[in-house]
Design an enzyme around this catalytic site. Sequence first.
Site, PDB file in Angstrom:
ATOM      1  N   CYS A   1      -2.955  -1.601  -4.921  1.00 42.22           N
ATOM      2  CA  CYS A   1      -1.982  -2.681  -5.102  1.00 42.22           C
ATOM      3  C   CYS A   1      -2.426  -3.977  -4.437  1.00 42.22           C
ATOM      4  O   CYS A   1      -2.044  -5.055  -4.873  1.00 42.22           O
ATOM      5  CB  CYS A   1      -0.612  -2.256  -4.578  1.00 42.22           C
ATOM      6  SG  CYS A   1      -0.591  -1.849  -2.825  1.00 42.22           S
TER       7      CYS A   1
ATOM      8  N   CYS B   1      -6.655   0.717  -1.207  1.00 40.94           N
ATOM      9  CA  CYS B   1      -5.323   0.371  -1.711  1.00 40.94           C
ATOM     10  C   CYS B   1      -5.396  -0.428  -3.014  1.00 40.94           C
ATOM     11  O   CYS B   1      -5.832  -1.578  -3.028  1.00 40.94           O
ATOM     12  CB  CYS B   1      -4.569  -0.438  -0.665  1.00 40.94           C
ATOM     13  SG  CYS B   1      -3.017  -1.089  -1.269  1.00 40.94           S
TER      14      CYS B   1
END
Length: 137
Positions: A48, A46
Amino acid sequence: MYPEEIVSPMKAELTDHGFEDLQTPEEVENALKQEGTTLVMVNSVCGCSAGSARPGVLMAVLNAEKKPNHLTTTFAGFDVDAVKTLREHLLPYPPSSPAIALFKDGQLVHMVERHMIEGRPAQLIAGHLIQAFEEYC
């Protein structure tokens, strides 16, 4: 399961700085049995969250006066059995990746879940971890 060519550079970001890569349930169990403090970074693809978690963990380790005795990492979605075993030790916290856990003499003493990482810069994550290191290391 993520392909190794995607995961390898993200693992290396930590292992190149002295983090032990926990790939099996046995490696997780052995790491958590060690005396002293053990930091476990549950790494993730991920962008982010993991994109700020990895640099935040590194900043904390490089800049803290008090540091964990052992630095470890395992990768969610890749080291599947190792992460499953680790998550048994993280209860009552729900599965979260990325996540950062600090153990002392085998007991979970501090947990940073994904929702505490998302949207925060690496410097803030590092500051949070340095405070935990001061308290438990």
